[in-house]
Every structure is written in C-alpha cells, then in structure tokens.
Scaffold this motif. Sequence first.
Motif, PDB file in Angstrom:
ATOM      1  N   SER A  25       0.846  -1.187   0.000  1.00 15.76           N
ATOM      2  CA  SER A  25       0.000   0.000   0.000  1.00 15.76           C
ATOM      3  C   SER A  25       0.884   1.240   0.000  1.00 15.76           C
ATOM      4  O   SER A  25       2.070   1.176   0.295  1.00 15.76           O
ATOM      5  N   THR A  28       2.766   2.572  -4.386  1.00 16.59           N
ATOM      6  CA  THR A  28       3.107   1.315  -5.055  1.00 16.59           C
ATOM      7  C   THR A  28       3.603   1.512  -6.480  1.00 16.59           C
ATOM      8  O   THR A  28       4.255   0.632  -7.030  1.00 16.59           O
ATOM      9  N   SER A  76      -1.971  -5.122  -6.149  1.00 16.42           N
ATOM     10  CA  SER A  76      -0.793  -4.647  -5.415  1.00 16.42           C
ATOM     11  C   SER A  76      -0.346  -5.695  -4.401  1.00 16.42           C
ATOM     12  O   SER A  76      -0.047  -5.385  -3.248  1.00 16.42           O
TER      13      SER A  76
END
Length: 115
Positions: A25, A28, A76
């Motif tokens: 987070s 990214t 992600s």
Amino acid sequence: QVQFVESGGGLVQAGGSLRLSCAASGSTFSINVMAWYRQVPGKQRELVASISRVGSTNYSGSVKGRFTISRDDYKSTMYLQMNSLKREDTAVYYCNQPVAPFASWGPGTQVIVSS
C-alpha cells in the motif's frame, strides 16, 4: 512511502505446500522490485526470492525449483507459492523492497514445517 503486510503462514507437514501473500500500500507505483525474506532465531535475515516490475525472478539456491514468486499489480500483492516444504524452511517470512528506499519491517508471517 510504501507499506507491506504479510499473511498466509501456518503449520504444514514436510512435503506439503503453503502460499504466502504480501499486500503493498502507499506509493506502489514506485516499486520496481519486491522480495521475500525469511529469518530464523539466531540467524541473519535471508533473501529468498525477488521479482521485478517486468516479471524477472531470482531465487536462492535452497528454494529454487520448489518456490515460485509472483505478483499481481492490479491487487498490489506479491505471492510466494511454497511446495515440497522442508524442515529447514521453518522461519518467519517477510516482504520488502530489496533496494533502497526500504520499507519498515513488519511482524512477518510464521511458517512452521513439521517432520
């Protein structure tokens, strides 16, 4: 600034499999390469595998052929598929960037391989 959270660890029998996840987070977009590390009490943290933005991978000799690192940029998230687990794979597994700027080390996720 990037932050990582590991998950997926647990207890598994030798020869079994486990899949670890690392959720990233923050900024990214700036991540060019990510890596999995592991550490056993009394020993230094060891680089297990890494993967670049374009998908190039590297593995330590002890896990090559058994572990597979991958990444899902949409989520992600980075993964570590661990197969044919051995007793010596027991450790706390962490994820981070292998190059500066490094993120703060989190608590990691514990992997215990029973005999």
